[in-house]
Design a protein around this motif. Structure first.
Motif, PDB file in Angstrom:
ATOM      1  N   PRO A 112       0.066  -1.190  -0.285  1.00  0.00           N
ATOM      2  CA  PRO A 112       0.203   0.065  -0.182  1.00  0.00           C
ATOM      3  C   PRO A 112       0.634   0.937  -0.277  1.00  0.00           C
ATOM      4  N   THR A 113       2.128   1.541   0.577  1.00  0.00           N
ATOM      5  CA  THR A 113       3.027   2.722   0.810  1.00  0.00           C
ATOM      6  C   THR A 113       3.788   2.687  -0.779  1.00  0.00           C
ATOM      7  N   TYR A 114       4.421   1.487  -1.227  1.00  0.00           N
ATOM      8  CA  TYR A 114       5.817   1.358  -2.101  1.00  0.00           C
ATOM      9  C   TYR A 114       5.443   0.606  -3.312  1.00  0.00           C
ATOM     10  N   GLY A 115       4.018   0.432  -3.381  1.00  0.00           N
ATOM     11  CA  GLY A 115       3.646  -0.378  -5.503  1.00  0.00           C
ATOM     12  C   GLY A 115       4.572  -1.236  -4.849  1.00  0.00           C
ATOM     13  N   THR A 116       4.114  -1.612  -6.161  1.00  0.00           N
ATOM     14  CA  THR A 116       5.017  -2.377  -7.039  1.00  0.00           C
ATOM     15  C   THR A 116       6.605  -3.158  -7.015  1.00  0.00           C
ATOM     16  N   GLN A 117       7.098  -2.033  -7.041  1.00  0.00           N
ATOM     17  CA  GLN A 117       8.589  -1.947  -6.827  1.00  0.00           C
ATOM     18  C   GLN A 117       9.383  -0.908  -5.995  1.00  0.00           C
ATOM     19  N   LEU A 118      10.495  -1.400  -5.861  1.00  0.00           N
ATOM     20  CA  LEU A 118      11.121  -0.326  -5.046  1.00  0.00           C
ATOM     21  C   LEU A 118      12.465   0.812  -5.641  1.00  0.00           C
ATOM     22  N   GLN A 119      11.804   2.112  -5.391  1.00  0.00           N
ATOM     23  CA  GLN A 119      12.561   2.778  -6.835  1.00  0.00           C
ATOM     24  C   GLN A 119      13.714   3.690  -5.332  1.00  0.00           C
ATOM     25  N   ASP A 120      15.182   3.501  -5.787  1.00  0.00           N
ATOM     26  CA  ASP A 120      16.072   3.779  -4.616  1.00  0.00           C
ATOM     27  C   ASP A 120      16.880   5.047  -5.882  1.00  0.00           C
ATOM     28  N   PHE A 121      15.887   5.914  -6.403  1.00  0.00           N
ATOM     29  CA  PHE A 121      16.193   7.252  -6.674  1.00  0.00           C
ATOM     30  C   PHE A 121      15.444   8.174  -6.907  1.00  0.00           C
ATOM     31  N   SER A 122      15.426   9.543  -6.632  1.00  0.00           N
ATOM     32  CA  SER A 122      14.310  10.266  -7.049  1.00  0.00           C
ATOM     33  C   SER A 122      14.473  12.304  -7.236  1.00  0.00           C
ATOM     34  N   LEU A 123      14.110  12.631  -7.356  1.00  0.00           N
ATOM     35  CA  LEU A 123      14.329  13.634  -7.578  1.00  0.00           C
ATOM     36  C   LEU A 123      14.219  14.910  -6.481  1.00  0.00           C
ATOM     37  N   PRO A 124      15.453  15.515  -7.170  1.00  0.00           N
ATOM     38  CA  PRO A 124      15.426  16.309  -5.490  1.00  0.00           C
ATOM     39  C   PRO A 124      13.701  16.763  -5.150  1.00  0.00           C
ATOM     40  N   ALA A 143      -0.062   7.164 -15.162  1.00  0.00           N
ATOM     41  CA  ALA A 143      -0.215   7.964 -13.994  1.00  0.00           C
ATOM     42  C   ALA A 143       1.245   8.675 -14.267  1.00  0.00           C
ATOM     43  N   GLY A 144       1.362  10.017 -14.533  1.00  0.00           N
ATOM     44  CA  GLY A 144       2.596  11.039 -14.632  1.00  0.00           C
ATOM     45  C   GLY A 144       3.265  10.975 -13.717  1.00  0.00           C
ATOM     46  N   SER A 145       2.801  10.123 -12.448  1.00  0.00           N
ATOM     47  CA  SER A 145       3.373  10.165 -11.394  1.00  0.00           C
ATOM     48  C   SER A 145       4.573   8.792 -11.336  1.00  0.00           C
ATOM     49  N   GLY A 146       4.322   8.023 -12.489  1.00  0.00           N
ATOM     50  CA  GLY A 146       5.511   6.671 -12.121  1.00  0.00           C
ATOM     51  C   GLY A 146       4.702   6.234 -11.461  1.00  0.00           C
ATOM     52  N   GLU A 147       5.302   5.332  -9.924  1.00  0.00           N
ATOM     53  CA  GLU A 147       5.207   4.338  -9.104  1.00  0.00           C
ATOM     54  C   GLU A 147       4.926   4.902  -8.393  1.00  0.00           C
ATOM     55  N   CYS A 148       4.595   6.377  -8.178  1.00  0.00           N
ATOM     56  CA  CYS A 148       4.129   6.772  -6.688  1.00  0.00           C
ATOM     57  C   CYS A 148       2.371   5.953  -6.877  1.00  0.00           C
ATOM     58  N   THR A 149       2.181   5.802  -5.042  1.00  0.00           N
ATOM     59  CA  THR A 149       1.620   5.601  -4.415  1.00  0.00           C
ATOM     60  C   THR A 149       0.398   6.906  -3.801  1.00  0.00           C
ATOM     61  N   ASP A 150      -1.070   6.041  -3.454  1.00  0.00           N
ATOM     62  CA  ASP A 150      -1.553   7.871  -3.279  1.00  0.00           C
ATOM     63  C   ASP A 150      -0.746   7.793  -1.630  1.00  0.00           C
ATOM     64  N   LEU A 151      -0.271   6.882  -0.772  1.00  0.00           N
ATOM     65  CA  LEU A 151       0.190   7.444   0.248  1.00  0.00           C
ATOM     66  C   LEU A 151       1.574   8.435   0.417  1.00  0.00           C
ATOM     67  N   GLN A 152       1.449   8.204  -0.967  1.00  0.00           N
ATOM     68  CA  GLN A 152       3.576   9.226  -1.161  1.00  0.00           C
ATOM     69  C   GLN A 152       3.169  10.282  -2.014  1.00  0.00           C
ATOM     70  N   THR A 153       2.513  10.871  -1.185  1.00  0.00           N
ATOM     71  CA  THR A 153       0.806  12.551  -1.317  1.00  0.00           C
ATOM     72  C   THR A 153       1.985  13.756  -2.404  1.00  0.00           C
ATOM     73  N   ASP A 154       3.426  14.056  -2.164  1.00  0.00           N
ATOM     74  CA  ASP A 154       4.367  14.872  -2.336  1.00  0.00           C
ATOM     75  C   ASP A 154       4.833  14.406  -3.899  1.00  0.00           C
ATOM     76  N   CYS A 155       4.730  12.999  -3.548  1.00  0.00           N
ATOM     77  CA  CYS A 155       4.913  12.565  -5.012  1.00  0.00           C
ATOM     78  C   CYS A 155       4.722  12.387  -6.300  1.00  0.00           C
ATOM     79  N   THR A 156       3.477  12.113  -5.743  1.00  0.00           N
ATOM     80  CA  THR A 156       1.437  12.036  -6.854  1.00  0.00           C
ATOM     81  C   THR A 156       1.641  13.948  -7.117  1.00  0.00           C
ATOM     82  N   ALA A 157       1.860  14.725  -6.134  1.00  0.00           N
ATOM     83  CA  ALA A 157       1.362  15.651  -6.560  1.00  0.00           C
ATOM     84  C   ALA A 157       1.969  17.124  -7.349  1.00  0.00           C
TER      85      ALA A 157
END
Length: 518
Positions: free
Chosen positions: A186-198, A332-346
């Protein structure tokens, strides 16, 4: 206007979770209903069926090279190069227009994606969470990835898949009998990403710890295996679900994918033997998945557990999951981000109105898919060398060919399709097999349980060092040599593995020499 070639895609310890009693029902999908809807197939005549049966019947003599086995990819085969570009050549039978599409697709495969908004509208939309910034970063030189080589090395060509058990199928309307019910974390989706944008936190850091396991071999020899333990460390969004199941995956080599896609489903399904009715200890079963592109159940072919049915869908899911790039199949423009990752989806995404609102549109997806389907298979080397010939006989006598089926003939396809009616030598049956507890990830995927994996194609495996600079094999790169890879085999392959352990040392050397010639 540039012509986009799209003939192959004509429409653009194991955990077993019983689901409502459905998982034990007979499989309703047969070779008649599981059609290759993604291909422009010309049905084989009775004469062609007879020719195919004759040419794929394996000889019983091992003292000479077999007809055509040097051309592993049929008419697509290219000469083997002793450089890192050995896997990056276009299929030998492409016409001029197809070569142009290949080159454009190669450029998009190598494209470095950047965050949105950016002046380069065609290349923005990265992330916000991602595993790599381009396809090429994972599949360097179109070869295989590897585990991180120490605490300071990134896991750019490796990641962890994740899912949780589910009480019932997530989509009952598309449920396929035998499928294990799972859901994304529910938090991390279907795979774990180890990089992110600033401004965004990466999801985790991949930590691998190894234990050494010594294996005694005949002739007083020994081998040392390394048994990995995987940890999702430094979690950026809180704990994983208590039932989270993790599965390590390295990027596989890219060659010959269009040829594997063109093997007739009925020929693959003809080898299915889930109850081992013939008593040979081998009980392969098909992975069957729902195709979003074709809105139908299809034979799974791509991925370590054959979770995708076509090169197009494998490509689209990699863009979304690995790079965070939206496309017509993963919107989804936010890729693998889940609904609980609100900053990511926004976060801002790079959807372009001129590309249908996606970060890569159908034309771009088709070009990358075409590139991926037409990467040539290098020719075999030293096919008539005495040690290679002996090793080939050891391979067959040990039972390895029961799963690593040497050859196939692809569909006859309409038009100038480069995969049409080719005798190929990939050494795979494309089925799922129980590989025993040693290789288990204990995470079901589709109809594959936690010990089952698709038989990996072996073509090109002897050029791994040349292309990728290492010799690390299996789904997670734990094996540091081909011999270690063999010794990890268990389950249905246990008997063959034990034969290799007990055989005279010179036979083991010949076996490895044969594998290196593929």
């Amino acid at each position: 206007m540039m012509r986009v070639f799209f003939a192959l895609l004509s429409c653009a310890a194991a955990l077993v979770v019983p689901v409502l009693g459905l998982a034990t029902q007979p499989d309703p999908v047969t070779s008649d209903s599981l059609s290759d809807v993604h291909l422009n197939v010309v049905p084989r005549t009775d004469d062609e069926r007879g020719r195919v049966a004759k040419i794929t019947a394996l000889p019983t003599e091992f003292d000479t090279a077999w007809p055509f086995e040097e051309n592993a990819g049929g008419a697509q085969t290219v000469r083997a190069r002793n450089t890192a570009d050995a896997f990056s050549q276009p299929a030998a039978n492409l016409n001029f227009a197809q070569e142009l599409d290949f080159k454009v697709g190669n450029g998009m495969f190598r494209r470095i994606w950047v965050s949105a908004p950016a002046s380069t509208l065609a290349s923005d939309g990265l992330g916000p969470l991602f595993n790599a910034r381009s396809c090429q970063r994972c599949h360097l030189k179109d070869g295989r990835g590897h585990p991180p080589e120490g605490p300071d090395d990134t896991a750019v060509s490796m990641f962890l898949r994740v899912s949780i058990p589910a009480p019932e199928p997530v989509d009952i309307q598309r449920y396929i009998a035998g499928t294990h019910a799972t859901a994304p974390d529910p938090t991390y989706g279907t795979q774990l990403q180890d990089f992110s944008l600033p401004g965004q936190a990466p999801e985790y850091r991949l930590q691998i710890d190894y234990d050494e396991v010594e294996v005694p071999l005949s002739g007083g020899e020994t081998a040392t295996l390394r048994r990995p333990t995987y940890t999702a460390a430094d979690l950026g969004y809180g704990p994983l679900h208590p039932g989270a199941m993790l599965s390590p995956r390295i990027a596989p080599q890219m060659i010959g994918m269009g040829l594997l896609e063109a093997i007739p489903a009925e020929e693959i399904l003809a080898r299915v033997d889930p109850d081992d009715a013939d008593g040979d200890g081998i009980s392969g079963k098909p992975q069957i998945v729902w195709s979003d592109a074709h809105d139908a159940p299809m034979l799974g072919r791509f991925g370590h557990k054959a979770g995708n049915p076509t090169v197009l869908e494998q490509t689209a899911s990699a863009f979304a999951g690995d790079i965070g790039i939206s496309n017509p199949l993963h919107t989804a423009g936010s890729g693998e981000c889940t609904d609980l990752q609100t900053d990511c989806t926004a976060a801002l995404h790079g959807g372009d109105p001129e590309q249908g609102g996606f970060e890569i549109d159908q034309v771009g997806l088709d070009l990358v898919s075409f590139y991926s389907r037409t990467l040539a298979v290098p020719a075999r080397r030293d096919v008539d060398a005495p040690q290679v010939l002996h090793g080939r006989q050891v391979f067959f006598d040990s039972g390895c060919a029961a799963c690593h089926q040497p050859n196939h003939v692809t569909h006859r396809l309409e038009g100038e399709d480069p995969a049409s009616f080719q005798l190929i030598w990939p050494y795979t049956d494309m089925l799922l097999h129980d590989m025993g507890p040693g290789l288990a990830d204990n995470r079901p995927e589709g109809r594959a349980d936690g010990q089952e994996w698709r038989t990996a194609p072996l073509w090109g495996i002897g050029l791994t060092k040349t292309v990728s600079g290492h010799t690390q094999f299996l789904h997670d790169g734990r094996a540091r040599s081909l011999l270690e890879a063999v010794l990890w085999h268990g389950g249905e392959a246990q008997a063959a593995r034990d034969i290799v352990v007990a055989m005279p040392p010179e036979d083991r050397v010949a076996l490895i020499r044969f594998l290196e010639s593929l």
